[in-house]
Write an enzyme that holds these catalytic residues in place. Structure first.
Site, PDB file in Angstrom:
ATOM      1  N   PRO A 128      26.831  54.432 -34.873  1.00  0.00           N
ATOM      2  CA  PRO A 128      27.606  53.540 -34.161  1.00  0.00           C
ATOM      3  C   PRO A 128      28.816  53.048 -34.842  1.00  0.00           C
ATOM      4  O   PRO A 128      28.639  52.651 -35.988  1.00  0.00           O
ATOM      5  CB  PRO A 128      26.591  52.633 -33.519  1.00  0.00           C
ATOM      6  CG  PRO A 128      25.353  53.065 -33.827  1.00  0.00           C
ATOM      7  CD  PRO A 128      25.016  54.003 -34.944  1.00  0.00           C
ATOM      8  N   ALA A 131      29.787  48.446 -35.899  1.00  0.00           N
ATOM      9  CA  ALA A 131      28.497  47.907 -35.486  1.00  0.00           C
ATOM     10  C   ALA A 131      27.690  47.089 -36.594  1.00  0.00           C
ATOM     11  O   ALA A 131      26.564  47.053 -36.282  1.00  0.00           O
ATOM     12  CB  ALA A 131      27.683  48.931 -34.701  1.00  0.00           C
ATOM     13  N   GLY A 132      28.216  47.299 -37.851  1.00  0.00           N
ATOM     14  CA  GLY A 132      27.706  46.935 -38.951  1.00  0.00           C
ATOM     15  C   GLY A 132      26.861  47.520 -39.652  1.00  0.00           C
ATOM     16  O   GLY A 132      25.958  47.335 -40.743  1.00  0.00           O
ATOM     17  N   LEU A 133      26.756  49.034 -39.400  1.00  0.00           N
ATOM     18  CA  LEU A 133      25.983  49.811 -40.102  1.00  0.00           C
ATOM     19  C   LEU A 133      26.883  50.809 -41.054  1.00  0.00           C
ATOM     20  O   LEU A 133      26.139  51.947 -41.710  1.00  0.00           O
ATOM     21  CB  LEU A 133      25.333  50.950 -38.954  1.00  0.00           C
ATOM     22  CG  LEU A 133      24.357  50.103 -38.081  1.00  0.00           C
ATOM     23  CD1 LEU A 133      23.661  51.097 -36.970  1.00  0.00           C
ATOM     24  CD2 LEU A 133      23.534  49.410 -38.525  1.00  0.00           C
ATOM     25  N   GLY A 134      28.090  50.410 -41.333  1.00  0.00           N
ATOM     26  CA  GLY A 134      28.738  51.081 -42.336  1.00  0.00           C
ATOM     27  C   GLY A 134      29.261  52.669 -41.949  1.00  0.00           C
ATOM     28  O   GLY A 134      29.285  53.466 -42.746  1.00  0.00           O
ATOM     29  N   SER A 135      29.790  52.760 -40.591  1.00  0.00           N
ATOM     30  CA  SER A 135      30.088  53.928 -40.158  1.00  0.00           C
ATOM     31  C   SER A 135      31.560  54.383 -40.925  1.00  0.00           C
ATOM     32  O   SER A 135      31.462  55.525 -41.247  1.00  0.00           O
ATOM     33  CB  SER A 135      30.139  53.796 -38.722  1.00  0.00           C
ATOM     34  OG  SER A 135      31.458  53.800 -38.288  1.00  0.00           O
ATOM     35  N   ALA A 137      32.613  53.725 -43.970  1.00  0.00           N
ATOM     36  CA  ALA A 137      32.261  53.862 -45.546  1.00  0.00           C
ATOM     37  C   ALA A 137      31.607  55.383 -45.374  1.00  0.00           C
ATOM     38  O   ALA A 137      31.740  56.212 -46.199  1.00  0.00           O
ATOM     39  CB  ALA A 137      31.238  52.953 -45.930  1.00  0.00           C
ATOM     40  N   ALA A 138      30.567  55.494 -44.408  1.00  0.00           N
ATOM     41  CA  ALA A 138      29.857  56.862 -44.412  1.00  0.00           C
ATOM     42  C   ALA A 138      30.857  58.008 -44.177  1.00  0.00           C
ATOM     43  O   ALA A 138      30.694  59.157 -44.889  1.00  0.00           O
ATOM     44  CB  ALA A 138      28.765  56.792 -43.457  1.00  0.00           C
ATOM     45  N   ASP A 179      28.890  49.136 -48.973  1.00  0.00           N
ATOM     46  CA  ASP A 179      28.756  50.002 -47.780  1.00  0.00           C
ATOM     47  C   ASP A 179      29.047  51.439 -48.355  1.00  0.00           C
ATOM     48  O   ASP A 179      28.454  52.446 -48.288  1.00  0.00           O
ATOM     49  CB  ASP A 179      29.788  49.880 -46.658  1.00  0.00           C
ATOM     50  CG  ASP A 179      29.499  48.714 -45.914  1.00  0.00           C
ATOM     51  OD1 ASP A 179      28.617  48.021 -46.098  1.00  0.00           O
ATOM     52  OD2 ASP A 179      29.958  48.647 -44.821  1.00  0.00           O
TER      53      ASP A 179
END
Ligand code: MEV
Length: 348
Positions: A128, A131-135, A137-138, A179
């Site tokens: 997502p 949303a704070g999940l490091g999208s 950086a991924a 991240d």
């Protein structure tokens, strides 16, 4: 047949010379911060886990000198040529801001490669966004690995991390690097800006439910908000920083001992600190309370806050109830599975 060694950390991936000019696909994981977000920007430690949601990037050579970028999940595409950006699909402003960090990552690799060449890069992410999940950086990490491997640039995982971190600075301003580190190395990390990161050997299962509020927000703005409050009340915020550090130190012991109850308590205390920094909001607190009422051992926002995701810890036999409670409260929940796999080459 002669082979070329492409180094990604300790995992050499042998490509045949004849394959080098074909497309390369790489992937990198998203993350959940268990403890220490925001405080980590000021040098405090954080504990972060890679999770089984990944961003994928495919890199191919082009005949011309253009850089073509396409995001499948965001429906955006366009070209960079001689410093200008030309939109192909989607909103030009959005596309430029999403692609600028990726362009920087590509330029860094081209600098090492020593030749300016054209590339097609396609990104597809299951993480997502905002949303704070490091999208971001991924995605940057996957792109870095895909392009580096395609161009046969020998890169250690450290170099992938550094390039991804440079790209993150364009997205978030003054990120800590947590991240990029977790997307690159995977697993469970104790991260600190000045000392770097240390893998934590967590043997115990840490059952987590993540709930997405669906409210998108900017990490940059959230980090700025904390900076302002810290500048305004330095003597008030300083003890909070020390408390955040103590939470992480105690959490390391609890993780080693598999003491989920203590971890839950620490998550609740950590959330209270973040609430005090004004980075929580109604949408997050609503889901956090729903999870706690459904029997979670602890729950907190994760990442930058202000919307985005929360994370709840529960005993395995309570996970489903917590998941349902978050759903009933209007969130989008999923069970987060920890992954040891950081950035990797998926194929050519
Ligand atoms: C973002 O995932 C985590 C923050 O601590 C910012 C950072 O560490 O760069 C809010």
């Amino acid at each position: 047949m002669a082979t070329t060694q492409v180094w990604l950390g300790m995992l050499p991936c042998a490509l045949h010379d004849s394959d080098v000019h074909m497309g390369v696909i790489a992937s990198a994981p998203a993350k959940v911060i268990l403890f220490g977000e925001h405080f980590v920007v000021y040098g405090e430690p954080a504990i972060v886990l890679a999770i089984d949601k990944r961003a994928y990037a495919k890199a191919e050579l082009r005949e011309d000198r253009q850089l073509y970028l396409r995001s499948v999940n965001l429906n955006l595409s366009g070209y960079f040529k001689n410093g200008t950006f030309k939109i192909e699909q989607g909103n030009a402003r959005e596309a430029r801001s999403k692609f600028k960090p990726l362009k920087l990552a590509v330029e860094k690799i081209l600098e090492i490669h020593g030749e300016n060449i054209g590339l097609n890069i396609e990104v597809n992410s299951t993480v997502p966004v905002a949303a704070g999940l490091g999208s971001s950086a991924a995605v940057a990490t996957a792109v870095t690995a895909a392009v580096g491997t395609l161009l046969d640039v020998k890169m250690s995982k450290e170099s992938v991390f550094h390039i991804s971190y440079e790209a993150e600075k364009i997205v978030h301003g003054t990120p800590s690097g947590v991240d990029s580190a977790i997307s690159t190395f995977g697993g469970t990390l104790l991260f600190q800006m000045d000392t770097g990161f240390k893998p934590l050997d967590v043997k115990t299962d840490v059952p987590l439910v993540i709930g997405d509020t669906g409210v998108e927000r900017s990490t940059r703005d959230q980090v700025l908000k904390v900076r302002q409050i810290r500048n305004k009340y330095p003597r008030v915020i300083e003890p909070m920083m020390r408390t955040a550090r103590e939470i992480v130190l105690r959490a390391i012991e609890a993780l080693k001992e598999g003491d989920l109850e203590t971890l839950g308590d620490l998550m609740n205390i950590n959330n209270a600190l973040l609430y005090g920094l004004e980075v929580s909001d109604e949408s997050l607190e609503w889901l956090i309370n729903a999870a706690r009422r459904a029997g979670a051992l602890g729950a907190k926002l994760t990442g930058a806050g202000g919307g985005g995701c929360m994370v709840a810890l529960a005993q395995n036999d309570r996970l489903k109830q917590v998941l349902e409670a978050i759903k009933r409260a209007g969130g989008r929940p999923f069970i987060a599975k920890k992954t040891d796999e950081g950035v990797k080459i998926e194929g050519t």
